[in-house]
Motif scaffolding. Structure first.
Motif: not given
Length: 205
Positions: A150-158, A160-165, A174-179
């Motif tokens: 839990x609580x994973x993200x890259x860089x300074x903010x979540x 601009x992260x992208x999760x590919x499944x 795009x922005x999986x933490x928020x989505x």
């Protein structure tokens, strides 16, 4: 509060786990020293979770937490790190797991165990996670989610992260933490007597 950390590295990726519970405290790419494990959700169980079908209803399966182990020494896992020059292996053996009626609450000791192996191969940024579950009860294990971090993200903010499944033709979120934390938004449409839901916001919690 963690007691101490055990570290493993292959020179590209490093992992630190709680020496008492095995919870992942650091998941770091050493070229940037960005620890992706930035936040720890108290209601989430570390490493894995699942559902067990019992005679008294469904129960949530998870490894013991810090306070569980402090209260019952039988729950203490054996955790060891095999560190080599350019690779490493983390091994965790849980003699007993815990069943909870409600997520996030203290549970009861179950006659189930688990063995986890985390491999950091040489010259590879990918890690390999394997788990073996043992069940000495008559209860049926329905589902298991592993690894559950839990609580994973890259860089300074979540943002601009992208999760590919690799599901269907591939999902890109795009922005999986928020989505994934957003409530489900859907509309329905009807064909004859069938009612179909249609998601408006891709993946959601």
């Amino acid at each position: 509060m963690y007691q101490s950390r055990l570290h493993a590295t292959n020179g590209i990726i490093s992992i630190a786990v709680d020496a008492l519970s095995g919870e992942v405290l650091e998941f770091t790419r050493e070229s940037t020293w960005d620890n992706a494990a930035k936040n720890h959700v108290q209601q989430a169980w570390p490493l894995f979770d699942g559902v067990v079908h019992t005679a008294d209803g469904d129960r949530y399966l998870h490894p013991p937490r810090y306070l569980d182990i402090r209260a019952d020494g039988r729950l203490t896992p054996a955790i060891r790190v095999e560190q080599r020059a350019c690779s490493a292996t983390v091994r965790m053996d849980f003699p007993h797991l815990v069943l909870s009626a409600v997520p996030g609450q203290r549970g009861e000791t179950a006659d189930m165990g688990a063995s986890i192996i985390i491999e950091l191969p040489e010259n590879d940024c990918r890690t390999r996670w394997r788990m073996t579950l043992t069940n000495a009860t008559q209860d049926e294990v329905g589902t298991v989610h592993f690894p559950a971090l839990d609580g994973l993200w890259l860089g300074e903010t979540w943002a601009d992260d992208v999760l590919v499944l690799p599901r269907f033709a591939g999902w890109q979120v795009v922005n999986p933490t928020q989505k994934l934390a957003a409530p489900m938004q859907r509309i329905t449409w009807k064909w004859q007597e069938y009612l179909y839901p249609y998601l408006l916001n891709e993946m959601c919690g």
